[in-house]
Design a protein around this motif. Structure first.
Motif, PDB file in Angstrom:
ATOM      1  N   THR A   1     149.008  11.125  50.795  1.00 20.83           N
ATOM      2  CA  THR A   1     149.797  12.273  50.325  1.00 20.83           C
ATOM      3  C   THR A   1     150.222  12.089  48.866  1.00 20.83           C
ATOM      4  O   THR A   1     150.604  13.050  48.198  1.00 20.83           O
ATOM      5  CB  THR A   1     151.040  12.522  51.217  1.00 20.83           C
ATOM      6  N   ASN A   2     150.150  10.870  48.357  1.00 20.42           N
ATOM      7  CA  ASN A   2     150.357  10.632  46.919  1.00 20.42           C
ATOM      8  C   ASN A   2     149.095  10.973  46.149  1.00 20.42           C
ATOM      9  O   ASN A   2     149.137  11.517  45.050  1.00 20.42           O
ATOM     10  CB  ASN A   2     150.653   9.150  46.665  1.00 20.42           C
TER      11      ASN A   2
ATOM     12  N   PHE B   1     164.184  10.018  58.045  1.00 24.26           N
ATOM     13  CA  PHE B   1     164.051  10.085  56.586  1.00 24.26           C
ATOM     14  C   PHE B   1     162.582   9.939  56.191  1.00 24.26           C
ATOM     15  O   PHE B   1     162.040  10.722  55.402  1.00 24.26           O
ATOM     16  CB  PHE B   1     164.904   8.971  55.930  1.00 24.26           C
ATOM     17  N   GLY B   2     161.919   8.917  56.782  1.00 23.87           N
ATOM     18  CA  GLY B   2     160.512   8.670  56.461  1.00 23.87           C
ATOM     19  C   GLY B   2     159.629   9.828  56.887  1.00 23.87           C
ATOM     20  O   GLY B   2     158.741  10.267  56.132  1.00 23.87           O
ATOM     21  N   ILE B   3     159.876  10.335  58.073  1.00 24.99           N
ATOM     22  CA  ILE B   3     159.050  11.441  58.584  1.00 24.99           C
ATOM     23  C   ILE B   3     159.255  12.684  57.709  1.00 24.99           C
ATOM     24  O   ILE B   3     158.297  13.399  57.385  1.00 24.99           O
ATOM     25  CB  ILE B   3     159.414  11.741  60.069  1.00 24.99           C
ATOM     26  N   ASP B   4     160.518  12.930  57.307  1.00 25.30           N
ATOM     27  CA  ASP B   4     160.792  14.107  56.458  1.00 25.30           C
ATOM     28  C   ASP B   4     160.055  14.025  55.119  1.00 25.30           C
ATOM     29  O   ASP B   4     159.579  15.035  54.608  1.00 25.30           O
ATOM     30  CB  ASP B   4     162.308  14.255  56.218  1.00 25.30           C
ATOM     31  N   VAL B   5     159.981  12.802  54.560  1.00 20.33           N
ATOM     32  CA  VAL B   5     159.247  12.637  53.290  1.00 20.33           C
ATOM     33  C   VAL B   5     157.802  13.092  53.500  1.00 20.33           C
ATOM     34  O   VAL B   5     157.244  13.863  52.695  1.00 20.33           O
ATOM     35  CB  VAL B   5     159.286  11.163  52.813  1.00 20.33           C
ATOM     36  N   LEU B   6     157.204  12.634  54.591  1.00 21.41           N
ATOM     37  CA  LEU B   6     155.792  12.975  54.840  1.00 21.41           C
ATOM     38  C   LEU B   6     155.630  14.462  55.163  1.00 21.41           C
ATOM     39  O   LEU B   6     154.664  15.100  54.742  1.00 21.41           O
ATOM     40  CB  LEU B   6     155.226  12.097  55.959  1.00 21.41           C
ATOM     41  N   LYS B   7     156.592  15.011  55.917  1.00 21.63           N
ATOM     42  CA  LYS B   7     156.515  16.458  56.237  1.00 21.63           C
ATOM     43  C   LYS B   7     156.578  17.275  54.958  1.00 21.63           C
ATOM     44  O   LYS B   7     155.835  18.240  54.788  1.00 21.63           O
ATOM     45  CB  LYS B   7     157.650  16.855  57.180  1.00 21.63           C
ATOM     46  N   LYS B   8     157.482  16.873  54.052  1.00 24.45           N
ATOM     47  CA  LYS B   8     157.608  17.603  52.776  1.00 24.45           C
ATOM     48  C   LYS B   8     156.319  17.537  51.981  1.00 24.45           C
ATOM     49  O   LYS B   8     156.001  18.426  51.195  1.00 24.45           O
ATOM     50  CB  LYS B   8     158.766  17.031  51.952  1.00 24.45           C
ATOM     51  N   ARG B   9     155.576  16.453  52.172  1.00 22.48           N
ATOM     52  CA  ARG B   9     154.290  16.333  51.465  1.00 22.48           C
ATOM     53  C   ARG B   9     153.159  17.008  52.240  1.00 22.48           C
ATOM     54  O   ARG B   9     151.989  16.840  51.916  1.00 22.48           O
ATOM     55  CB  ARG B   9     153.953  14.856  51.245  1.00 22.48           C
ATOM     56  N   GLY B  10     153.508  17.695  53.328  1.00 20.92           N
ATOM     57  CA  GLY B  10     152.519  18.539  54.005  1.00 20.92           C
ATOM     58  C   GLY B  10     151.926  17.989  55.286  1.00 20.92           C
ATOM     59  O   GLY B  10     150.996  18.590  55.845  1.00 20.92           O
ATOM     60  N   VAL B  11     152.464  16.868  55.799  1.00 24.18           N
ATOM     61  CA  VAL B  11     151.899  16.312  57.035  1.00 24.18           C
ATOM     62  C   VAL B  11     152.500  17.022  58.251  1.00 24.18           C
ATOM     63  O   VAL B  11     153.712  17.253  58.311  1.00 24.18           O
ATOM     64  CB  VAL B  11     152.182  14.794  57.144  1.00 24.18           C
ATOM     65  N   THR B  12     151.650  17.376  59.217  1.00 24.55           N
ATOM     66  CA  THR B  12     152.125  17.932  60.483  1.00 24.55           C
ATOM     67  C   THR B  12     152.072  16.828  61.528  1.00 24.55           C
ATOM     68  O   THR B  12     151.044  16.156  61.666  1.00 24.55           O
ATOM     69  CB  THR B  12     151.193  19.086  60.946  1.00 24.55           C
ATOM     70  N   PHE B  13     153.190  16.630  62.258  1.00 25.35           N
ATOM     71  CA  PHE B  13     153.208  15.608  63.305  1.00 25.35           C
ATOM     72  C   PHE B  13     153.126  16.259  64.674  1.00 25.35           C
ATOM     73  O   PHE B  13     153.813  17.257  64.934  1.00 25.35           O
ATOM     74  CB  PHE B  13     154.497  14.783  63.219  1.00 25.35           C
ATOM     75  N   LYS B  14     152.285  15.683  65.522  1.00 31.28           N
ATOM     76  CA  LYS B  14     152.266  16.075  66.933  1.00 31.28           C
ATOM     77  C   LYS B  14     152.753  14.855  67.695  1.00 31.28           C
ATOM     78  O   LYS B  14     152.201  13.765  67.554  1.00 31.28           O
ATOM     79  CB  LYS B  14     150.852  16.446  67.372  1.00 31.28           C
ATOM     80  N   VAL B  15     153.816  15.029  68.484  1.00 29.01           N
ATOM     81  CA  VAL B  15     154.485  13.896  69.126  1.00 29.01           C
ATOM     82  C   VAL B  15     154.465  14.064  70.651  1.00 29.01           C
ATOM     83  O   VAL B  15     154.586  15.188  71.159  1.00 29.01           O
ATOM     84  CB  VAL B  15     155.950  13.809  68.619  1.00 29.01           C
TER      85      VAL B  15
END
Ligand code: NAD
Length: 402
Positions: free
Chosen positions: A173-174, A212-226
């Protein structure tokens, strides 16, 4: 009488550390270190090579450059199996190699859990070769979009949300927004999905820190399925279960980071193992085989405090290397062995170059930029532990200020 021979299999964090420490102890023994490559790689940083944010040369170094070759003989060869009853190692090129003491530190392999299609259609991150293959695949798919206009070229699925997955997601995502400019693909069409079987993400951290970590990745466009276990990998598709229903996510890049198992050599050598790991005694030797030490990813050492085996981390691997060397020296000097002890210095996961989350000594939490600084100092500490000051200078992480 000939000098006893100590054979160390594997030059990862644990094996290399054993060889380095043992050579400092002036033992009256021949020490042979066997590894299939002539280089060591920092397995904790494979995700960077796979994402294309660091070249393989940044996380590798020549084994003979960091060992005392007057005291340790290095043998580049691949271990086929160990004949533990006759105290011999079978090597692909050399043939048989006899030992008086053996240290098995053969590292990890990808765990497929028998899920269909994993070997054929997904990309594991387990060594330099697989990490480079994943990077080449991703870059090819992204570059191809300009020609194909096929949105699947811009779709990536990361299987599992353990540390490796999270750190890989942090890197891509970087990098992908930068590639979008040079390879000319639209960022709004990039789709990154991470699919995790368990109901909670990053359960090893406090809820707030994990979020916090998950939110960083979500903001960068990652969708999580849990809470959505993967059931099959098909060509360009990941099949998962959600609320009892099978669903699919389509992608041209499918990264398989759902966990690891110990080397297959352990099972093939007839040791009692589970997922390639042998439950060892307190001094890291194998029950019934007092001449065999089993350390790091191929061993399970009970942590009396938690009642569970220690996890397989670089920090523990390095400490086990030190402990194995200490116990080998004691055995060679007819002294009793000592129990392995470990105090964690903490755990930190990077989310790309400038963000990290973790828990350090005393339970203190670090996150964001501070987390990334701590992470870089951990990488540097490991480099110094298995390499030399020169390795640290060449391969260390000193880009603290961005
Ligand atoms: P892991 O076991 O830590 O994580 C794998 C994840 O995949 C788990 O969350 C698991 O629930 C999930 N999973 C398994 N099967 C699945 C399925 N069928 N469908 C969906 N999800 C599935 O594995 P890892 O990330 O490869 O790490 C291996 C070891 O290395 C661990 O002990 C880890 O702690 C360590 N490690 C540490 C660091 C660090 O300290 N920064 C970094 C990388 C790895």
């Amino acid at each position: 009488m000939s000098r006893p021979r100590v054979v160390i299999l594997g030059a990862g964090y644990a094996g290399l550390k054993t060889a380095k420490e043992l050579s400092k102890k002036n033992v009256d023994a021949d020490i042979i270190l066997v590894n299939k490559n002539d280089y060591h790689y920092e397995s904790t940083q494979l995700h960077e090579v796979a994402a294309g944010t660091e070249p393989a040369s940044k996380i590798t170094f020549n084994i003979v450059d960091v060992i005392d070759t007057k005291k340790v003989q290095f043998l580049k060869d691949t271990v086929i199996k160990v004949d533990k009853d006759n105290k011999k190692v079978l090597l692909e090129n050399t043939g048989e190699l006899a030992y008086d003491y053996l240290v098995m530190a053969l590292g990890f392999e990808s765990e497929t859990f028998g899920i269909p299609g994993v070997d054929d259609y997904s990309l594991p991150l387990v060594n330099i070769k697989t990490a480079e293959a994943a990077q080449a695949h991703l870059d090819r798919a992204l570059a191809n979009y300009q020609k194909s206009k096929d949105e699947l070229d811009l779709s990536i699925v990361v299987c599992g949300a353990g540390f490796t997955s999270i750190e890989y997601l942090g890197e891509i995502t970087n990098r992908i927004p930068k590639l979008a400019k040079t390879m000319n693909f639209p960022m709004d069409k990039v789709k990154i999905t991470c699919i995790e079987a368990m109901p909670t993400l990053l359960p090893m951290f406090s809820e707030k820190l994990g979020q916090f970590g998950i939110d960083v990745l979500k903001k960068r466009g990652v969708t999580f399925k849990v809470g959505t276990p993967i059931k099959e990998i098909k060509e360009h598709a990941v099949v998962y279960e959600e609320n009892g229903e099978l669903k699919e996510v389509h992608a041209h890049t499918i990264i398989w980071t759902t966990g690891v198992k110990g080397s297959h050599v352990v099972g093939e050598s007839g040791f009692a193992e589970r997922r390639g790991r042998v439950m060892v005694e307190k001094d890291l030797r194998v029950e019934g085989y007092p001449d065999v030490f089993m350390i790091s990813d191929v061993s399970a050492v009970m942590d009396e405090e938690s009642g569970r085996p220690f996890p397989t981390t670089a920090q523990i691997a390095i400490k086990q290397g030190e402990a194995a060397a200490n116990n080998l020296a004691r055995l060679l000097n007819n002294q009793p062995t000592e129990a392995f002890t470990f105090k964690s210095l903490g755990t930190v996961a990077s989310i790309g170059n400038n963000v990290g989350i973790g828990q350090i000594l005393g339970g203190k939490e670090v996150k964001g930029y501070m987390g990334s600084i701590v992470k870089k100092s951990i990488i540097n500490k490991s480099l110094l532990a298995v390499g030399t000051a020169g390795t640290l200078l060449k391969k260390g992480r000193f880009d603290y200020y961005h």
